[in-house]
Design a protein around this motif. Sequence first.
Motif, mmCIF file in Angstrom:
data_model
loop_
_atom_site.group_PDB
_atom_site.id
_atom_site.type_symbol
_atom_site.label_atom_id
_atom_site.label_comp_id
_atom_site.label_asym_id
_atom_site.label_seq_id
_atom_site.Cartn_x
_atom_site.Cartn_y
_atom_site.Cartn_z
ATOM 1 N N PRO A 43 0.734 -0.822 -0.113
ATOM 2 C CA PRO A 43 0.297 0.044 -0.164
ATOM 3 C C PRO A 43 0.847 1.506 0.117
ATOM 4 O O PRO A 43 1.809 0.905 1.537
ATOM 5 C CB PRO A 43 -0.625 0.286 0.913
ATOM 6 C CG PRO A 43 -0.109 -1.350 2.219
ATOM 7 C CD PRO A 43 1.107 -2.173 1.356
ATOM 8 N N THR A 44 0.694 2.390 -0.326
ATOM 9 C CA THR A 44 0.958 3.971 -0.372
ATOM 10 C C THR A 44 0.718 4.083 0.186
ATOM 11 O O THR A 44 -0.544 4.297 0.551
ATOM 12 C CB THR A 44 0.760 4.027 -1.818
ATOM 13 O OG1 THR A 44 -0.114 3.976 -2.731
ATOM 14 C CG2 THR A 44 1.965 3.273 -3.030
ATOM 15 N N ALA A 45 1.056 5.937 0.681
ATOM 16 C CA ALA A 45 0.417 6.407 1.642
ATOM 17 C C ALA A 45 -0.226 7.938 0.693
ATOM 18 O O ALA A 45 1.125 8.728 1.575
ATOM 19 C CB ALA A 45 0.540 6.269 2.542
ATOM 20 N N GLY A 70 5.130 17.241 3.929
ATOM 21 C CA GLY A 70 5.426 17.354 2.836
ATOM 22 C C GLY A 70 4.994 16.270 2.086
ATOM 23 O O GLY A 70 4.700 16.102 1.518
ATOM 24 N N THR A 71 6.088 14.351 2.311
ATOM 25 C CA THR A 71 5.957 13.679 2.084
ATOM 26 C C THR A 71 4.933 13.203 2.754
ATOM 27 O O THR A 71 5.230 11.751 2.787
ATOM 28 C CB THR A 71 6.209 13.325 1.185
ATOM 29 O OG1 THR A 71 7.899 12.752 1.965
ATOM 30 C CG2 THR A 71 7.443 13.927 0.147
ATOM 31 N N VAL A 72 5.411 13.345 4.396
ATOM 32 C CA VAL A 72 4.897 11.995 5.328
ATOM 33 C C VAL A 72 3.617 12.982 6.188
ATOM 34 O O VAL A 72 3.062 13.994 5.940
ATOM 35 C CB VAL A 72 6.248 12.972 6.689
ATOM 36 C CG1 VAL A 72 5.624 11.699 7.329
ATOM 37 C CG2 VAL A 72 7.214 12.549 6.324
ATOM 38 N N LEU A 88 1.956 9.007 14.929
ATOM 39 C CA LEU A 88 2.107 7.992 13.139
ATOM 40 C C LEU A 88 2.814 8.978 12.528
ATOM 41 O O LEU A 88 2.065 9.859 12.186
ATOM 42 C CB LEU A 88 1.248 7.246 13.409
ATOM 43 C CG LEU A 88 0.546 5.839 14.116
ATOM 44 C CD1 LEU A 88 -0.775 5.738 13.564
ATOM 45 C CD2 LEU A 88 0.795 5.451 14.891
ATOM 46 N N GLU A 89 4.094 8.167 11.666
ATOM 47 C CA GLU A 89 4.108 9.079 10.742
ATOM 48 C C GLU A 89 4.123 8.011 9.113
ATOM 49 O O GLU A 89 4.323 7.353 10.369
ATOM 50 C CB GLU A 89 5.898 9.750 11.073
ATOM 51 C CG GLU A 89 6.073 11.199 11.739
ATOM 52 C CD GLU A 89 7.214 11.630 11.034
ATOM 53 O OE1 GLU A 89 7.971 10.604 10.746
ATOM 54 O OE2 GLU A 89 7.421 12.872 11.749
ATOM 55 N N VAL A 90 3.301 8.595 8.706
ATOM 56 C CA VAL A 90 2.919 7.344 7.713
ATOM 57 C C VAL A 90 3.611 8.729 6.143
ATOM 58 O O VAL A 90 3.278 9.071 6.096
ATOM 59 C CB VAL A 90 1.478 7.649 6.914
ATOM 60 C CG1 VAL A 90 1.337 6.654 6.144
ATOM 61 C CG2 VAL A 90 0.804 6.671 8.453
#
Length: 188
Positions: A43-45, A70-72, A88-90
Amino acid sequence: MKRTTCISAAASVVLIVGGPVSAATAASADTARTVTAAAAAVPTAETAEQASAAALKHYPGVVESLDKDGTVWHVDVISKDGKGHAELEVAADGTVTEENLDTDENPAEHKDLIAAKVTAEQAMKAALAAHPGQVWSVSWQDDEDGGAHYWEVEVRSSDGKTWDAHVDHATGKVTQSDSNSNNGDDNN
């Protein structure tokens, strides 16, 4: 008779030599299909919805807030019993990292969030239905002065405008929406 024996012998050689080669080829094809399927299953986020799903898979509960940096994605999840809180950081690739985990929360502080009929995911869908674009953040607004609870959802459209929508916690109705362009002009 000699001819039949030679043909049979030649066929046996082909089967003996070709069998392992065919089996190896078939195994390689199966491995390739497995690797391709596994790669596709990761899976992507890249969207808020995907980040929320990845966070909840890692730490089951209720999303309290989610925002993109950003991308997080930063996602706060409250456990269903209200005692746990995970920050959480995804990452965009779907990797989830625990930044902070607290298992000694006061469940009374989160009772309204846990009891809300509309989840963060449903609030995002409602906001996107009202204002197409990409969800940039969602957060539970818990008015400590006895006011109404609601979800605040920030949607960024392709034309550069940012929409801040308030989504009712019980009905999912978008009750307020303000638009701001990136140049600072307010369009209410």
